[in-house]
Motif scaffolding. Structure first.
Motif, PDB file in Angstrom:
ATOM      1  N   ASN A 228       0.840  -1.195   0.000  1.00 13.14           N
ATOM      2  CA  ASN A 228       0.000   0.000   0.000  1.00 13.14           C
ATOM      3  C   ASN A 228       0.876   1.245   0.000  1.00 13.14           C
ATOM      4  OD1 ASN A 228      -2.358  -1.543   0.119  1.00 13.14           O
ATOM      5  ND2 ASN A 228      -2.347  -1.552   2.364  1.00 13.14           N
ATOM      6  N   TYR A 229       0.274   2.360  -0.391  1.00 14.29           N
ATOM      7  CA  TYR A 229       1.025   3.613  -0.430  1.00 14.29           C
ATOM      8  C   TYR A 229       1.013   4.273   0.950  1.00 14.29           C
ATOM      9  CZ  TYR A 229       2.857   8.031  -2.201  1.00 14.29           C
ATOM     10  OH  TYR A 229       3.633   9.159  -2.424  1.00 14.29           O
ATOM     11  N   THR A 230       1.662   3.596   1.895  1.00 13.42           N
ATOM     12  CA  THR A 230       1.800   4.121   3.250  1.00 13.42           C
ATOM     13  C   THR A 230       3.192   3.790   3.761  1.00 13.42           C
ATOM     14  OG1 THR A 230       1.044   2.091   4.352  1.00 13.42           O
ATOM     15  CG2 THR A 230      -0.660   3.697   3.710  1.00 13.42           C
ATOM     16  N   ARG A 231       3.665   4.581   4.701  1.00 12.49           N
ATOM     17  CA  ARG A 231       4.976   4.310   5.299  1.00 12.49           C
ATOM     18  C   ARG A 231       4.975   2.967   6.008  1.00 12.49           C
ATOM     19  NH1 ARG A 231       6.866   9.315   8.848  1.00 12.49           N
ATOM     20  NH2 ARG A 231       8.624   7.875   9.107  1.00 12.49           N
ATOM     21  N   GLU A 232       3.845   2.647   6.652  1.00  9.41           N
ATOM     22  CA  GLU A 232       3.762   1.399   7.400  1.00  9.41           C
ATOM     23  C   GLU A 232       3.880   0.190   6.473  1.00  9.41           C
ATOM     24  OE1 GLU A 232       2.145   4.737   9.577  1.00  9.41           O
ATOM     25  OE2 GLU A 232       1.638   3.920   7.597  1.00  9.41           O
ATOM     26  N   SER A 233       3.194   0.243   5.342  1.00 12.80           N
ATOM     27  CA  SER A 233       3.239  -0.876   4.412  1.00 12.80           C
ATOM     28  C   SER A 233       4.634  -1.027   3.810  1.00 12.80           C
ATOM     29  CB  SER A 233       2.208  -0.676   3.291  1.00 12.80           C
ATOM     30  OG  SER A 233       2.200  -1.779   2.415  1.00 12.80           O
ATOM     31  N   ALA A 234       5.267   0.091   3.476  1.00 12.83           N
ATOM     32  CA  ALA A 234       6.624   0.038   2.919  1.00 12.83           C
ATOM     33  C   ALA A 234       7.596  -0.526   3.946  1.00 12.83           C
ATOM     34  CB  ALA A 234       7.064   1.426   2.475  1.00 12.83           C
ATOM     35  N   ALA A 235       7.448  -0.122   5.206  1.00 14.07           N
ATOM     36  CA  ALA A 235       8.337  -0.615   6.266  1.00 14.07           C
ATOM     37  C   ALA A 235       8.144  -2.117   6.478  1.00 14.07           C
ATOM     38  CB  ALA A 235       8.073   0.145   7.562  1.00 14.07           C
ATOM     39  N   GLU A 236       6.892  -2.570   6.410  1.00 18.13           N
ATOM     40  CA  GLU A 236       6.616  -3.996   6.585  1.00 18.13           C
ATOM     41  C   GLU A 236       7.246  -4.817   5.464  1.00 18.13           C
ATOM     42  OE1 GLU A 236       4.888  -7.764   5.921  1.00 18.13           O
ATOM     43  OE2 GLU A 236       4.420  -6.044   4.629  1.00 18.13           O
ATOM     44  N   LEU A 237       7.141  -4.295   4.239  1.00 15.69           N
ATOM     45  CA  LEU A 237       7.729  -4.999   3.104  1.00 15.69           C
ATOM     46  C   LEU A 237       9.248  -5.031   3.216  1.00 15.69           C
ATOM     47  CD1 LEU A 237       7.549  -6.447   0.421  1.00 15.69           C
ATOM     48  CD2 LEU A 237       7.316  -4.220  -0.719  1.00 15.69           C
ATOM     49  N   ALA A 238       9.840  -3.913   3.621  1.00 13.81           N
ATOM     50  CA  ALA A 238      11.299  -3.857   3.778  1.00 13.81           C
ATOM     51  C   ALA A 238      11.769  -4.822   4.862  1.00 13.81           C
ATOM     52  CB  ALA A 238      11.732  -2.434   4.105  1.00 13.81           C
ATOM     53  N   GLU A 239      10.957  -4.976   5.921  1.00 10.22           N
ATOM     54  CA  GLU A 239      11.342  -5.856   7.026  1.00 10.22           C
ATOM     55  C   GLU A 239      11.406  -7.318   6.582  1.00 10.22           C
ATOM     56  OE1 GLU A 239       9.962  -6.922  11.621  1.00 10.22           O
ATOM     57  OE2 GLU A 239       8.898  -5.385  10.455  1.00 10.22           O
ATOM     58  N   ARG A 240      10.485  -7.708   5.708  1.00 12.90           N
ATOM     59  CA  ARG A 240      10.488  -9.106   5.282  1.00 12.90           C
ATOM     60  C   ARG A 240      11.209  -9.320   3.956  1.00 12.90           C
ATOM     61  NH1 ARG A 240       6.151 -10.523   1.784  1.00 12.90           N
ATOM     62  NH2 ARG A 240       4.752  -8.790   1.329  1.00 12.90           N
ATOM     63  N   TRP A 241      11.809  -8.260   3.420  1.00 13.72           N
ATOM     64  CA  TRP A 241      12.470  -8.376   2.124  1.00 13.72           C
ATOM     65  C   TRP A 241      13.563  -9.452   2.094  1.00 13.72           C
ATOM     66  CZ3 TRP A 241      10.789  -6.328  -2.327  1.00 13.72           C
ATOM     67  CH2 TRP A 241      11.626  -6.425  -3.441  1.00 13.72           C
ATOM     68  N   PRO A 242      14.435  -9.528   3.122  1.00 15.61           N
ATOM     69  CA  PRO A 242      15.486 -10.558   3.073  1.00 15.61           C
ATOM     70  C   PRO A 242      14.929 -11.972   2.915  1.00 15.61           C
ATOM     71  CG  PRO A 242      15.989  -8.938   4.751  1.00 15.61           C
ATOM     72  CD  PRO A 242      14.598  -8.646   4.292  1.00 15.61           C
ATOM     73  N   SER A 243      13.744 -12.222   3.478  1.00 16.51           N
ATOM     74  CA  SER A 243      13.170 -13.565   3.379  1.00 16.51           C
ATOM     75  C   SER A 243      12.617 -13.862   1.984  1.00 16.51           C
ATOM     76  CB  SER A 243      12.050 -13.741   4.408  1.00 16.51           C
ATOM     77  OG  SER A 243      10.935 -12.913   4.091  1.00 16.51           O
TER      78      SER A 243
END
Length: 335
Positions: A228-243
């Motif tokens: 989603n176009y929100t900081r929270e959604s971007a942060a969540e995606l970045a957090e699980r990106w390595p996986s």
């Protein structure tokens, strides 16, 4: 001397005519910008000054009945307008349509099918309908608008739409350009952002398909990643990106790409060393990011070209030729 009407009364064109010392027909010619009747500049200025002094606003419905159609150009806004490029383009289109004497109206609404939306648009009896997501138009929707007497139907679409003046715009091409660049840079596990905002899937899915088409011709893979176009959604995606095991991302457009790139940096994920990032639209801030954002520039028809086309269709004159939208890569340091 003509007397001003009582302030509590509804102001009519007759009041403007009395104050300006002209006929109601002359008021109509001036305020409707009727080209077939010559009115002197002095008289025109007097009518406009009287209308402004009285605060007179023409009755759109009555004018539509007299003219046989309205001067409204309806732009369905059933999709979320997320993107500076689209917003700026629409703002300029409003101005260009005003130059021709038309009023652009964004019509929001959620409808179960295209025909239901078309019935709602037709109720306003617009002079023209311009669909930004023309691939959603169905034969049934076009038939509803034609039967309602809408004179001009236009759409941005990947393929010609029967009964509609179509501006060629294939969103799959955007995904192809972005993915081809990433593959050429040696990236093999590409994520493609799918926005969660309402209606954007009509644009995002073809972009995903374009990237998948490029990947299928190489050893690269493509993975859809919702965001989603929100900081929270971007942060969540970045957090699980390595996986996710991905080494690149085409992030739908520059806004999503910038949001995600900052989230990567907050998580200590290096751009472009660990993940290459590509956006779309080539907005001014994109080149100012750190690192500067690689993007896909869209060479859209100008608002003036679109407004001229609408005017030509309504007047029955020669329709100008408008080139299809092209997608051009702008390579910068983020990839």
């Amino acid at each position: 001397m003509a007397q001003e009407p009582n302030a509590s009364a509804s102001i009519t064109s007759a009041d403007v005519a009395r104050l300006a010392g002209v006929s109601r027909a002359t008021v109509s010619f001036v305020l409707n910008n009727t080209q077939a009747h010559r009115v002197s500049d002095t008289t025109r200025d007097r009518v406009l000054a009287a209308a402004q002094q009285l605060g007179y606003v023409p009755h759109a419905a009555a004018r539509s009945l007299r003219a046989g159609r309205s001067n409204l150009v309806l732009i369905p806004a059933s999709v979320s307008v997320v993107g500076g490029l689209v917003s700026s383009w629409l703002d300029d289109l409003h101005s260009e349509l005003e130059r021709h004497g038309y009023i652009a109206v964004l019509h929001a609404g959620r409808y179960s099918d295209a025909a239901a939306g078309a019935r709602a648009w037709a109720e306003l009896r617009p002079a023209a309908v311009l669909a930004l997501d023309g691939d959603r138009l169905t034969a049934g929707a076009v038939d509803v608008l034609r039967r309602a007497g809408v004179p001009a139907l236009l759409a941005f679409a990947s393929q010609p739409v029967a009964g509609v003046h179509t501006f060629a715009f294939d969103h799959a091409r955007i995904g192809e350009v972005a993915a081809k660049h990433l593959v050429m840079r040696g990236r093999e596990r590409i994520g493609v952002v799918l926005p969660g905002e309402r209606g954007l899937d009509v644009f995002a899915q073809p972009r995903l398909a374009g990237a998948q088409r490029v990947a299928s011709q190489s050893t690269a893979t493509v993975t859809a990643v919702p965001m989603n176009y929100t900081r929270e959604s971007a942060a969540e995606l970045a957090e699980r990106w390595p996986s996710l095991g991905l080494d690149a991302v085409f992030a739908y457009n520059d806004e999503y790409a910038t949001l995600l790139m900052h989230a990567f940096q907050d998580r200590g994920i290096a751009v472009p060393e660990e993940v290459a990032v590509v956006g779309a639209d080539d907005l001014v801030p994109s080149a100012l990011q750190r690192p500067p954002l690689t993007t896909v520039r869209l060479e859209l028809p100008s608002p003036a070209q679109v407004a001229d086309t609408i005017d030509a269709l309504l007047k029955g004159t020669d329709v100008p030729e408008v080139p299809p939208t092209d997608a051009v890569l702008v390579a910068r340091q983020s990839s």
